[in-house]
Design an enzyme around this catalytic site. Structure first.
Site, short mmCIF file in Angstrom:
data_model
loop_
_atom_site.label_atom_id
_atom_site.label_comp_id
_atom_site.label_asym_id
_atom_site.label_seq_id
_atom_site.Cartn_x
_atom_site.Cartn_y
_atom_site.Cartn_z
N ASP A 3 0.85 -1.18 0.00
CA ASP A 3 0.00 0.00 0.00
C ASP A 3 0.90 1.24 0.00
O ASP A 3 1.45 1.61 1.03
CB ASP A 3 -0.91 0.02 1.25
N LYS A 34 -6.82 3.37 -3.40
CA LYS A 34 -7.23 3.40 -1.99
C LYS A 34 -7.38 4.85 -1.56
O LYS A 34 -6.61 5.71 -1.98
CB LYS A 34 -6.14 2.68 -1.17
N LYS A 67 -10.20 0.28 -2.49
CA LYS A 67 -10.13 0.12 -1.02
C LYS A 67 -10.40 1.44 -0.32
O LYS A 67 -9.53 2.30 -0.26
CB LYS A 67 -8.75 -0.41 -0.61
#
Lengths: 297, 485
Positions: free
Chosen positions: A134, A197, A233
Site C-alpha cells: 500500500d 485506496k 479500497k
C-alpha cells in the site's frame, strides 16, 4: 512520458444525491447475512501505529484467522495491514492461513522522501513476505501539477512490486476536491495500480461514500475503455455494519457483482470487524450481545 | 457488467413496507359540507391496486346533482364563514392540516403507493413530505396577503373548482387546496378516478382538523363529474392539472363566462447534455428525469439531447445505470420503478413502444423481469431518434426516453423549443455562462440546471404554450387564487 491529463467535471451535489440514494436501499434477512459475511471477508485488519510490536501483531493475526469462533462458518478477513517492520512477524503468525499481508510502504503516511528510500522501503516489505504493497502518492507534487512525477513514482514502485499487488493511496483528504480525486485515480490506474485506496487513516476526512463513488466511477470508466478490472479500497472511518453494507450496494450498482469479492474490494478498517460480528450474531440468534463478548484486537 | 461470476452475486431480499397500520374502507362516499354522504347517483366504481389488480375499495360516482350539492356547500361556507374569518384563524386550520399530514405520513405514503403504483421510496420521501410542505408554506401566507401583494388589495375569488390528475394524487390535491384556502376561497376538488383514495383520506384528515363544514369538499368520479364541475354556474374559478386535450375542452367550455382559469397540462421536456457536463451526474439526472414515478410526470425529461462528441460515453453509462434499476412491488423499499398507473395508460405506453420500433429506432430495455400480474413497463430508451418521429413529438407519459443528438448550442435550442409544449427543461454543463444563455432562450416554465425534477412550495411551477398557463407555488401561484382591485 507525456500524459494527456484533463480534469473530469464532477458535480459535488449530484454525487451527494447519488450517495444518499444508495443509503435508501434496505438490506434485510438473507441479503443482510450474505452482505455482512462478504464485508467481513473484505477487511484489511489494520494496525499502523508508532507503538506497534511483534506482540500486538501476533494478537491481531490470531484475530484475523479466528474472528469469532463461537459462530461457525465465518470467513477470515482478507488481509492484515502493517508497517514493513512488522511484516516478518505477520508472516510467522499467519502461516498458511490464506490471510494476506499488506504492508504500507514509500514513507507512509506522508511520502515525503526520495524515490530511492521509497523503493528500499517497498523492497524491505516484499523481502519480508508482504503479498501486497500500500503506497502513498506524493500529494505535494500532485497539487503542484507535477503529474509526471507522481506517475513515474507510481510506475517505479509498481516495477519494484513485481507480481505483488500494488494499492495506491491517494490520501483524498489532502486533495481538496472531487475532480482532483478523479484525476489522481486515473493517474494511479494508468501508472499501474492494481487497487486504488482513499486514505492512510492518518488524515481527516478519510474514506467517505462521495470520494469512494468518484473513484469507483473512474474504475468503471477504465473498465469500459480497456476491459481491465481495478480494485478499490476505502480506508478509515467505516466503522459500522450499516455503512459498510451501503458501500457494498454502491459497489454493486456502480461496478457490478464481479467486484463483490476481496480480490477487487477491501475495507481498510479495524473496528468494523467487531460491529459486523455483532450484527452477524444478532442475525443468527435474534439478540444483540454486549461488546464484551467480542475480542478487541 | 464484467464477467458474470456466479459465486459472488448478491441480490436484495424483499423489504416490503408494512400495510398493517393503514385503514381502507370498503366503500367511500362523497365529502360534502363536512360529512361523507352517499351519491345521489347511487353509483360506485372500483379502484384497484395497479400492481396486483386487486380491488381496494368502491368509490362514489358523483353526478350533476352531487356536484351541485358540493358547490352549494362551498358557496354557503364561503359567504357565511370562510370569507369573514380573520386570516390568521384561517392560517391555523391550514397549519393543522399540515401537521396532521406529517403525523400520518406513513399511512398516506402506503395508500398512495397501493392505489397509484408508485414506489414507496418516492411516496414516502417525496409525495407526502412535499404535500405537507405546501400546506405549511401557504398557511404562512394566509395573514400576509397584503404584504405579498402590496398596494394591490388582494381579495379572495369565491368558490374554486379543482380537478387533479392521477400521477401525484395527494401532492396535486395539496398544491391546489393549500393556496386556495390561504387566499380565502372555498374548494370543490375532484381527484382522478383511478386514484381517489389519498384525496378521500385527506378529506378525513381535513374533517379531523375541525375546519368549518363546506370549506373543502371532495367529490369523486370520472370525466363526466369533472365536466359538471367545470360547467357549474356558481363556480368562480377552475384550476386544472391534466392532459392538454382535456385542458383545451375546459378552456372552450369556459369561454364567454366570468370564470377564471389556470391550466397545468402536458409536456415533452428537453434534457440537454453538453460535452462539458459532469457526465455521471448528468446520467443520474437523465434517470431521475424520466424514470421518476414511472415517467408519469408532466415535466418529465422525456427528450434527452446529447452532444454528439459524448453520445457514446453517455449512452454506455446510461444503459449501465438503467440495468441497476429495480422494477416491482411498489411497497418494497428497494423498488425504483413501480407499476404503471392503469391498464389504459399501459396500453398507451405500449402503443408508443410499438410505434417507436416501427419507426425504426433502436430500443433498449433494462431491469429485472416485472411480476406477472399488474401493469408494468420496463425502463426503456430509444436511441438515435429523429426530431420528426412521433415518439419524440408526443407525450408518452411512461418510463420511455427518446434520445437525440445535437452538435451546437443554437441547434439544440431550436430543437428543444420545436414542440407545442413548454413546461420544463434541463441543462447539463460545467459552464455557468452556458446555463444562463440557455435558461433565457429555452421556452419552458422551469429550467433546471445540473439537476432535474426539483420542487419546492416557494418556487412557481407552470408552463408556456400548450403546457398551460398560470403558476402554482410561490407568490405567483398564490396570486392565481386572488383578485386585485
Amino acid at each position: 512520458m507525456e500524459l494527456k491529463l484533463r480534469h473530469k467535471p464532477i458535480d459535488q451535489v449530484g454525487i451527494e444525491e447519488r450517495c444518499a440514494r444508495f443509503k435508501t436501499r434496505s438490506i434485510k434477512t438473507d441479503a443482510k447475512m450474505q452482505g455482512l459475511k462478504m464485508a467481513l471477508s473484505m477487511i484489511d485488519l489494520t494496525t499502523l501505529e508508532g507503538k506497534d510490536t511483534a506482540g500486538k501483531v501476533r494478537q491481531m493475526c490470531y484475530k484475523a484467522m479466528h474472528l469469532h469462533d463461537e459462530l461457525p462458518g465465518l470467513p477470515t478477513v482478507a488481509a492484515v495491514c502493517v508497517y514493513p517492520e512488522m511484516v516478518a512477524s505477520a508472516r510467522k503468525y499467519l502461516g498458511s492461513s490464506g490471510v494476506k499481508i499488506a504492508s504500507v510502504a514509500t514513507a507512509f503516511p506522508s511520502g515525503q522522501t526520495n524515490l530511492d528510500i521509497k523503493l528500499a522501503d517497498t523492497k524491505q516489505a516484499i523481502d519480508a513476505g508482504a503479498d501486497e504493497i500500500d503506497m502513498v502518492i506524493s500529494r505535494g507534487k500532485f497539487l503542484q501539477g507535477d503529474y509526471n512525477f507522481v506517475f513515474d513514482e507510481i510506475s517505479s514502485i509498481k516495477e519494484a512490486c513485481g507480481n505483488k499487488r500494488l494499492k495506491v493511496i491517494l490520501e483524498t483528504g489532502e486533495l481538496g476536491d472531487l475532480e482532483n480525486v478523479a484525476l489522481a485515480s486515473r493517474l494511479a490506474i494508468d501508472a499501474g495500480a492494481d487497487f486504488i485506496k482513499t486514505s492512510t487513516g492518518k488524515i481527516q476526512p478519510a474514506a467517505t461514500m462521495e470520494v469512494t463513488l468518484v473513484m469507483l466511477e473512474v474504475i468503471r470508466d477504465y473498465y469500459f475503455e480497456t476491459g481491465k478490472m481495478v480494485g478499490m479500497k476505502p480506508a478509515g472511518g467505516i466503522s459500522n455494519s450499516k455503512l459498510a453494507l451501503h458501500y457494498l450496494i454502491m459497489l454493486k450498482e456502480t461496478l457490478g457483482d464481479a467486484w463483490l469479492t476481496n480480490e477487487w474490494f477491501r475495507f481498510g478498517a479495524s473496528s468494523l470487524a467487531n460491529d459486523l460480528l455483532k450484527q452477524l450474531v444478532k442475525q443468527t440468534t435474534g439478540v444483540y450481545q454486549s461488546g464484551n463478548y467480542f475480542a478487541l484486537d | 457488467m464484467a464477467k458474470k461470476n456466479d459465486t459472488n452475486t448478491w441480490s436484495l431480499s424483499p423489504a416490503p413496507e408494512s400495510t398493517s397500520h393503514i385503514r381502507i374502507d370498503k366503500k367511500y362516499d362523497l365529502f360534502i359540507d363536512g360529512k361523507f354522504t352517499p351519491p345521489q347517483s347511487k353509483k360506485y366504481f372500483k379502484t384497484i391496486n395497479p400492481a396486483t389488480e386487486e380491488v381496494l375499495a368502491e368509490i362514489a360516482d358523483a353526478n350533476e346533482k352531487d356536484v351541485d350539492r358540493a358547490v352549494k356547500a362551498a358557496r354557503k361556507a364561503y359567504t357565511n364563514v370562510w370569507s369573514k374569518m380573520e386570516p390568521k384563524e384561517r392560517a391555523k386550520y391550514i397549519f393543522r392540516i399540515a401537521r396532521l399530514l406529517q403525523e400520518r405520513a406513513r399511512e398516506f405514503a402506503v395508500i398512495e403507493s397501493m392505489d397509484g403504483g408508485k414506489p414507496i421510496r418516492e411516496s414516502r420521501d417525496f409525495d407526502v413530505p412535499t404535500a405537507a410542505a405546501h400546506f405549511f408554506y401557504h398557511a404562512g401566507w394566509a395573514d400576509k396577503l397584503e404584504y405579498a401583494f402590496p398596494a394591490k388589495k388582494p381579495k379572495s375569488i369565491g368558490v374554486v373548482g379543482q380537478i387533479i390528475p392521477w400521477n401525484f394524487p395527494l401532492l396535486m390535491a395539496s398544491w391546489k387546496i393549500a393556496p386556495a384556502l390561504a387566499a380565502g376561497n372555498t374548494v370543490v376538488l375532484k381527484p382522478a378516478e383511478t386514484t381517489s383514495l389519498t384525496a378521500l383520506k385527506l378529506a378525513e384528515l381535513i374533517r379531523d382538523s375541525g375546519i368549518p363544514d363546506g370549506v373543502v369538499n371532495i367529490i369523486t368520479g370520472a370525466g363526466e363529474t369533472g365536466k359538471a364541475l367545470v360547467e357549474h354556474p356558481d363556480i368562480d374559478k377552475i384550476a386544472f392539472t391534466g392532459s392538454t386535450a382535456v385542458g383545451k375542452m375546459i378552456q372552450r367550455s369556459l369561454a364567454g363566462t366570468n370564470k377564471k382559469l389556470t391550466l397545468e397540462l402536458g409536456g415533452k421536456a428537453a434534457n440537454i447534455i453538453f460535452e462539458d457536463a459532469a457526465l455521471d451526474q448528468a446520467v443520474e439526472g437523465i434517470i431521475n428525469g424520466i424514470f421518476f414515478n414511472q415517467g408519469h410526470v408532466c415535466c418529465a425529461g422525456s427528450r434527452v439531447f446529447v452532444q454528439e462528441s459524448v453520445v457514446d460515453a453517455v449512452t454506455r453509462r446510461l444503459e449501465h445505470r438503467m440495468n441497476s434499476l429495480i422494477i416491482g412491488d411498489p411497497l418494497d423499499k428497494n423498488t425504483d420503478i413501480g407499476a404503471i398507473n392503469s391498464k389504459g395508460q399501459l396500453e398507451t405506453v405500449n402503443k408508443y413502444l410499438e410505434l417507436g420500433q416501427k419507426e425504426g429506432f433502436e430500443m433498449f430495455q433494462a431491469g429485472n423481469e416485472p411480476p406477472k400480474k399488474g401493469f408494468w413497463c420496463k425502463p426503456t430508451l430509444f436511441k438515435n431518434v429523429a426530431q420528426s418521429s412521433i415518439i419524440s413529438k408526443e407525450e408518452i407519459f411512461g418510463p420511455v426516453l427518446v434520445m437525440q443528438t445535437f452538435r451546437t448550442i443554437d441547434e439544440v435550442i431550436d430543437k428543444a423549443n420545436n414542440t407545442p409544449y413548454g413546461l420544463s427543461a434541463g441543462v447539463w454543463t460545467d459552464k455557468g455562462s452556458k446555463i444562463f444563455n440557455l435558461t433565457s432562450r429555452l421556452k419552458a416554465g422551469v429550467v433546471w440546471a445540473n439537476t432535474f425534477n426539483k420542487f419546492d412550495p416557494t418556487s412557481p411551477f407552470g408552463g408556456y404554450k400548450e403546457s398551460g398557463f398560470g403558476r402554482e407555488g410561490g407568490i405567483q401561484g398564490l396570486s392565481a387564487y386572488l383578485k386585485f382591485d
